[in-house]
Design an enzyme around this catalytic site. Structure first.
Site, PDB file in Angstrom:
ATOM      1  N   LYS A 161      37.114  77.063  64.222  1.00 12.24           N
ATOM      2  CA  LYS A 161      37.742  76.592  65.450  1.00 12.24           C
ATOM      3  C   LYS A 161      39.189  76.185  65.195  1.00 12.24           C
ATOM      4  O   LYS A 161      40.095  76.585  65.933  1.00 12.24           O
ATOM      5  CB  LYS A 161      36.938  75.412  66.004  1.00 12.24           C
TER       6      LYS A 161
ATOM      7  N   ARG B 287      36.320  67.301  67.775  1.00 12.40           N
ATOM      8  CA  ARG B 287      35.455  68.486  67.776  1.00 12.40           C
ATOM      9  C   ARG B 287      35.146  68.923  66.353  1.00 12.40           C
ATOM     10  O   ARG B 287      36.041  69.022  65.526  1.00 12.40           O
ATOM     11  CB  ARG B 287      36.168  69.642  68.486  1.00 12.40           C
TER      12      ARG B 287
ATOM     13  N   GLY C 232      23.774  72.679  65.789  1.00 12.99           N
ATOM     14  CA  GLY C 232      23.206  71.648  64.929  1.00 12.99           C
ATOM     15  C   GLY C 232      24.276  70.717  64.413  1.00 12.99           C
ATOM     16  O   GLY C 232      24.000  69.623  63.915  1.00 12.99           O
TER      17      GLY C 232
ATOM     18  N   MET D 145      27.623  68.213  65.067  1.00 11.08           N
ATOM     19  CA  MET D 145      27.807  67.197  66.088  1.00 11.08           C
ATOM     20  C   MET D 145      28.473  67.784  67.329  1.00 11.08           C
ATOM     21  O   MET D 145      29.372  68.592  67.244  1.00 11.08           O
ATOM     22  CB  MET D 145      28.693  66.073  65.557  1.00 11.08           C
TER      23      MET D 145
ATOM     24  N   ARG E 171      37.405  82.978  69.281  1.00 10.60           N
ATOM     25  CA  ARG E 171      36.924  83.481  67.989  1.00 10.60           C
ATOM     26  C   ARG E 171      36.460  84.903  68.210  1.00 10.60           C
ATOM     27  O   ARG E 171      36.204  85.320  69.344  1.00 10.60           O
ATOM     28  CB  ARG E 171      35.785  82.619  67.463  1.00 10.60           C
TER      29      ARG E 171
ATOM     30  N   HIS F 258      22.638  78.425  75.200  1.00  9.35           N
ATOM     31  CA  HIS F 258      22.172  78.199  73.831  1.00  9.35           C
ATOM     32  C   HIS F 258      21.167  79.270  73.400  1.00  9.35           C
ATOM     33  O   HIS F 258      21.290  79.872  72.332  1.00  9.35           O
ATOM     34  CB  HIS F 258      21.547  76.799  73.743  1.00  9.35           C
TER      35      HIS F 258
ATOM     36  N   SER G 196      16.133 105.682  36.028  1.00 11.22           N
ATOM     37  CA  SER G 196      15.989 105.166  37.384  1.00 11.22           C
ATOM     38  C   SER G 196      15.584 103.706  37.233  1.00 11.22           C
ATOM     39  O   SER G 196      14.565 103.390  36.620  1.00 11.22           O
ATOM     40  CB  SER G 196      14.918 105.947  38.136  1.00 11.22           C
TER      41      SER G 196
ATOM     42  N   CYS H 203      15.199 102.924  42.144  1.00 12.76           N
ATOM     43  CA  CYS H 203      14.104 103.256  43.052  1.00 12.76           C
ATOM     44  C   CYS H 203      13.318 102.024  43.484  1.00 12.76           C
ATOM     45  O   CYS H 203      12.303 102.138  44.148  1.00 12.76           O
ATOM     46  CB  CYS H 203      13.182 104.295  42.423  1.00 12.76           C
TER      47      CYS H 203
ATOM     48  N   TYR I 249      22.902 107.269  42.616  1.00 13.83           N
ATOM     49  CA  TYR I 249      22.166 107.261  43.875  1.00 13.83           C
ATOM     50  C   TYR I 249      21.280 106.028  44.010  1.00 13.83           C
ATOM     51  O   TYR I 249      20.981 105.363  43.027  1.00 13.83           O
ATOM     52  CB  TYR I 249      21.305 108.523  44.011  1.00 13.83           C
TER      53      TYR I 249
HETATM   54  P1  ADP Z   1      31.496  73.719  70.837  1.00 12.34           P
HETATM   55  O1  ADP Z   1      31.722  74.075  69.437  1.00 12.34           O
HETATM   56  O2  ADP Z   1      30.151  73.201  71.120  1.00 12.34           O
HETATM   57  O3  ADP Z   1      31.949  74.796  71.781  1.00 12.34           O
HETATM   58  P2  ADP Z   1      33.929  72.382  71.544  1.00 12.34           P
HETATM   59  O4  ADP Z   1      34.626  71.524  70.586  1.00 12.34           O
HETATM   60  O5  ADP Z   1      34.493  73.706  71.765  1.00 12.34           O
HETATM   61  O6  ADP Z   1      32.407  72.455  71.125  1.00 12.34           O
HETATM   62  O7  ADP Z   1      33.915  71.547  72.880  1.00 12.34           O
HETATM   63  C1  ADP Z   1      32.893  71.392  73.788  1.00 12.34           C
HETATM   64  C2  ADP Z   1      33.452  71.603  75.179  1.00 12.34           C
HETATM   65  O8  ADP Z   1      34.506  70.692  75.448  1.00 12.34           O
HETATM   66  C3  ADP Z   1      34.003  72.974  75.368  1.00 12.34           C
HETATM   67  O9  ADP Z   1      33.693  73.405  76.660  1.00 12.34           O
HETATM   68  C4  ADP Z   1      35.486  72.774  75.228  1.00 12.34           C
HETATM   69  O10 ADP Z   1      36.197  73.734  75.913  1.00 12.34           O
HETATM   70  C5  ADP Z   1      35.670  71.386  75.787  1.00 12.34           C
HETATM   71  N1  ADP Z   1      36.816  70.706  75.183  1.00 12.34           N
HETATM   72  C6  ADP Z   1      37.009  70.460  73.877  1.00 12.34           C
HETATM   73  N2  ADP Z   1      38.192  69.851  73.677  1.00 12.34           N
HETATM   74  C7  ADP Z   1      38.754  69.703  74.871  1.00 12.34           C
HETATM   75  C8  ADP Z   1      40.002  69.156  75.307  1.00 12.34           C
HETATM   76  N3  ADP Z   1      40.860  68.669  74.443  1.00 12.34           N
HETATM   77  N4  ADP Z   1      40.254  69.171  76.610  1.00 12.34           N
HETATM   78  C9  ADP Z   1      39.359  69.674  77.494  1.00 12.34           C
HETATM   79  N5  ADP Z   1      38.191  70.202  77.156  1.00 12.34           N
HETATM   80  C10 ADP Z   1      37.881  70.226  75.853  1.00 12.34           C
HETATM   81 MG    MG Z   2      33.548  75.512  72.024  1.00 19.42          MG
END
Ligand code: ADP
Ligand code: MG
Ligand code: MG
Length: 915
Positions: A35, A104, A113, A115, A348, A468, A799, A867, A887
């Site tokens: 990210k 984030r 899984g 946070m 991504r 999810h 082989s 093999c 091979y």
């Molecule tokens: P995940 O990895 O679960 O996608 P994110 O870090 O991308 O978690 O964030 C969860 C949600 O919060 C996403 O929808 C993201 O776009 C939103 N979000 C994260 N940071 C911000 C921010 N600075 N302003 C507004 N929305 C945010």
């Molecule tokens: Mg996200």
């Protein structure tokens, strides 16, 4: 040890732990996580990303190792925070003009899984007023504050999230509100009080009012989340190393919940299921963060944004194109619109279905964005294998006992049939007792991971392609239909109701089609995949109406075949398998096991051979077997005409051909009690006792049989030679190679070789042909590998029998250990993957490597192959390419996978050679 610790601490001080988004780039995923690296990349591309910074995975690792943050971290964070505040003209949580941030998580590989993100950090009883002032919207400020306490309470302080949800439901009920947007300022203020009370009651402390404390606690919670059970389970499942750590992103907030001209959305630059270009995504007005994927309110298709906010829509389309061209691949993105201004929050390279991977790779070649070698890196053997799975038979869906009950979103392809279960616990329990189950939920969350792994397929009634369930199932290659809204799922009563009143109870059979989204009660028949039909030659890629997918597979396979150096052969014991293997692209047979030719009605002859006391008896038994073996070989050589066929002489311990010892004992006892004749059974029983071994795997088998049972190998060699002669005189081109199993020393091989050569010469003379037979051995014992240089003097080919080599190098028998301690070993991280599945490079692999070198040193034109089952395993194929085998040989169905991976390995090493 102290020296080491000192240098580590020294390093820790000089290391840089925080990177501004302007300082990173997409290639720094190890350090900044996926990210963070991509936020930096977008920032550098000049895209509208809210400013922020990333705390590195290195900082996380120090924290996880030592239990505290690196000492330098606090100051470094402060410096970056200052810079951010200056830039934004606001201060974190300052009452009159607050800067708010999100914290984030973001590991190198995206991982459910971890946070959950905490938004709106910096809000407090004081700054909430400042935010209201700033935005000119009091309701918004209180909505943001209640969200902060809720998210922070749940993810950082570990309060049960349901408590907040229940309080929110109460508030809505009190107002007759349908959704959260119907709540008014006063309700939200009250909710904030309620939430704070929940935090106090549950944690024994008040919700922290100090903004920096909020931020630091959230950062630490992200670090800690690396080691939650859920995260660990996911890493094991996906084979992600456990020591990478996660980065943490601190990002200034933008608000999608500022009214109808604001909103939040997710999008793909192409359809992740088909690969088609177009507008794919979901948008939700007046919403923040996860609202869009949580199914709280109904999203609208992204295309609708055009009429809601044309300016933002156009800009978004432009950005999506920029990203595709820049990443040269399908990207997924998260964005937010704050009062008509578009902000990019994440991108991504997007996950995709196996079919889309092939299509996208060829589409990008056609667009001139990537070349063929790169296209090969965009797909893999596991995806190809997935495409070869059978699908539902369209014609069988109308049959008796089958009823279509709904249709959801085709989230992850495949055809899954199983018993309906409505919770993960039951899914796991039933699947352990051998049942196939379909996990049915309204929507899934990370707690369902175990159940999802256990299930054949996953069905949800809510959520879209980015829910999810959809994301995780695609990642696992598991069939998934999501958002089947007309199905009413009642998890409490363990049942699902379809329109028209059809009720599916727990245990009823359901069938779900992850390629069309259709859901059925009853068992739908399955048919082969079009990709298999193509490999079988029953479908042609060139035809006008050819399936798009088949065309893409056809092209990618052609790229692979053009560049690969490894040849691919099949393990096949009969003409039928050989013919199929050939259709799948096999360039010969790498392993024909002759023991299969000793079964069925021939068993009796083998019994006679084993029981023989005199040469006469033995010769008679062998004489009876000879024409049968010969006929088998004639057929086999015919189906592989012009291609090499490696025939392995008899390998397994003899007792495997005799009846089961208990059966025999019973038979003998019964016969005795009835005073019947049982002389033969009695002799057999004695033989079984005599042949009984403590460790049959290490007993009388392989070349040892040939050396102690006179005439056995000679008979087999004669059968091969006569079959070859017959084919050759029929003016065809048999290319038999005779392979001696389980050789440990060159002396064994020399004795067998001499005997074989004599037989071959006899047959050649008698038939007036030059048979061009070659003789070689398997390398499947450590001693053979260690003395490969000597063995090569008597062998024209090696082989590598990596199944037995793995057993003997590790000292465990596959049949015994896979069910007993392997799971424990995998859980403890002793293996990342079973060494029977993927070759153990360091141990078994290094023996293979040195045997290759020693063998070639003795005999430069030594032919080398493998093999063992590793021959069809993607990662192992790359290894065999690296060590320079000629091979690989694998089961017929794995041949396309091996061809593809051999091509990928060659393209990869060409790429690195030229670099
Ligand atoms: P995940 O990895 O679960 O996608 P994110 O870090 O991308 O978690 O964030 C969860 C949600 O919060 C996403 O929808 C993201 O776009 C939103 N979000 C994260 N940071 C911000 C921010 N600075 N302003 C507004 N929305 C945010
Ligand atoms: Mg996200
Ligand atoms: Mg073996």
């Amino acid at each position: 040890m102290p020296v080491n610790q000192e240098t580590q601490a020294g390093q820790a001080e000089t290391r840089k732990f925080v990177y501004d988004f302007t300082e990173g780039n997409k290639d720094l995923k190890d350090l900044l996580g996926g990210k963070g690296a991509n936020l930096a990349e977008m920032t550098n591309l000049g895209l509208p990303v809210p400013p922020g910074f990333t705390i590195t995975t290195e900082a996380c690792k120090v924290y996880l190792d030592s239990g505290t943050e690196p000492p330098a971290l606090r100051d470094e964070v402060s410096r970056h925070l200052d810079a951010l505040e200056n830039r934004m003209g606001k201060k974190l949580g300052r009452p009159d003009n607050p800067l708010l941030v999100s914290v984030r998580s973001g590991a190198k590989f995206s991982m459910p899984g971890m946070m959950d993100t905490v938004l709106n950090i910096g809000l407090s009883d004081e700054s909430v007023a400042g935010l209201a002032e700033q935005a000119g919207d009091e309701r918004f400020a209180w909505d943001s504050y209640r969200r902060l306490i809720q998210m922070f309470g749940k993810t950082v302080l570990g309060v049960d999230g349901d408590l907040f949800e229940e309080a929110l439901e109460e508030a809505k009920k009190g107002r007759n509100a349908v959704t959260d947007v119907d709540l008014e300022t006063a309700d939200l203020r009250q909710l904030v009080e309620d939430f704070k009370a929940i935090v106090l009651k549950e944690t024994g402390r008040s919700f922290p009012q100090e903004p920096r404390e909020q931020m630091d606690l959230a950062v630490r919670a992200v670090f800690d989340s690396w080691n939650t059970d859920r995260a660990k389970l996911y890493r094991r499942q996906e084979r992600i190393p456990g020591d990478l750590g996660t980065a943490v992103n601190v990002c200034s907030m933008v608000f999608g919940n500022l009214g109808p001209d604001s909103g939040t959305g997710v999008a793909f630059t192409r359809d992740p299921a088909s690969g088609h270009q177009g507008v794919y995504g979901d948008y939700l007005q007046n919403a923040q963060g996860e609202d869009v994927v949580a199914g709280i309110r109904n999203t609208v298709p992204l295309a609708d944004l055009e009429s809601l906010d044309k300016k933002s829509y156009d800009e978004l389309m432009q950005i999506m194109e920029t990203l595709e061209t820049h990443y040269k691949d399908l990207c997924d993105i998260e964005f937010t619109i704050e009062r008509g201004k578009l902000w990019m929050l994440q991108t991504r390279v997007g996950k995709r279905t196996a079919g889309a991977a092939f299509r996208i790779a060829t589409q990008l070649v056609d667009q001139g964005l990537i070349d063929e070698a790169e296209a090969l890196q965009r797909v893999n053997g596991a995806q190809l294998a997935q495409l070869m799975f059978p699908r539902f038979d369209e014609n069988a869906t109308g049959r008796e006992g089958v009823q279509r009950i709904g249709r959801g979103i085709a989230a992850s392809p495949g055809a899954a049939v199983g018993k309906a279960v409505f919770d993960s616990y039951t899914a796991v329990k039933w699947s352990r007792s051998g049942e196939k189950v379909i996990l049915i939920r309204r929507e899934t969350n990370p707690d369902d991971l175990n159940g999802m792994i256990a299930a054949e397929g996953i069905l949800t009634s809510r959520g879209g392609k980015t829910s999810h369930a959809a994301v995780v199932a695609r990642g696992m290659g598991k069939t998934c239909v999501c958002g089947a809204e007309e199905l009413e799922v009642d998890t409490k009563r363990r049942r699902m109701t379809a329109p028209g009143g059809v009720v599916v109870e727990e245990g009823d059979i359901v069938s779900i089609d992850g390629s069309s989204g259709k859901v059925y009660v009853g068992e739908v028949a399955v048919v082969p995949s079009p990709v298999v039909e193509y490999f079988e030659g029953r479908m042609h890629a060139g035809a006008d109406d050819a399936d798009e997918l088949v065309q893409a597979v056809h092209r990618i396979m052609a790229y692979a075949d053009r560049v690969r150096r490894l040849r691919v052969r099949a393990n096949a014991d009969n003409a039928e398998d050989a013919a199929r293997a050939r259709r799948f692209g096999a360039q010969g047979i790498g392993l024909c096991r002759t023991e299969h030719m000793f079964l069925g009605e021939r068993r009796e002859m083998v019994e006679r051979l084993i029981l023989a006391d005199h040469d006469d008896e033995r010769e008679e038994a062998l004489g009876a077997l000879l024409p049968l073996q010969k006929a088998d070989f004639v057929e086999l050589f015919e189906s592989m005409d012009g291609l090499p066929v490696t025939v392995r002489l008899l390998d397994p311990p003899l007792h495997e051909f005799l009846p089961d010892i208990t059966d025999l004992s019973v038979r003998v006892a019964l016969a005795e009690s009835r005073h019947e004749k049982h002389e033969n059974d009695l002799r057999l029983l004695q033989a079984v006792h005599k042949l009984h071994e403590q460790n049959p795997m290490l007993g009388l088998r392989g070349v040892r049989l040939g050396l102690v049972i006179p005439g056995l190998f000679a008979m087999q060699v004669r059968a091969i030679a006569e079959a070859a002669a017959e084919r050759r005189n029929g003016k065809t081109d048999p290319r038999a190679e005779i392979m001696i199993p389980l050789v440990g020393t060159v002396q064994e091989l020399e004795i067998v070789r001499e005997e074989a050569e004599k037989v071959i010469a006899e047959v050649e003379q008698a038939t007036g042909t030059d048979l061009k037979l070659t003789l070689g051995t398997m390398i499947e014992l450590p001693r053979a590998a260690l003395t490969a240089g000597q063995i090569a003097e008597a062998a024209e080919f090696f082989s590598f029998g990596t199944n037995d080599l793995t057993q003997t190098v590790w000292g465990f028998s596959r049949d015994d250990v896979e069910a007993s301690f392997f799971t424990a070993y995998l859980e403890k991280g002793i293996f990342g993957v079973s060494p029977f599945e993927t070759i153990d490079r360091d141990g078994v692999g290094s023996l293979v490597r040195s045997a290759v070198e020693a063998g070639r040193a003795t005999r430069p034109d030594l032919k080398l192959g493998v093999c063992g089952e590793h021959g069809g395993d993607p990662e192992s194929v790359h290894f065999f390419h690296e060590v320079g085998l000629d091979y690989v040989s694998c089961s017929p169905f794995r041949i396309p996978v091996a061809r593809l991976e051999a091509g990928r390995a060659a393209a990869e090493s060409q790429g690195s050679d030229s670099r």
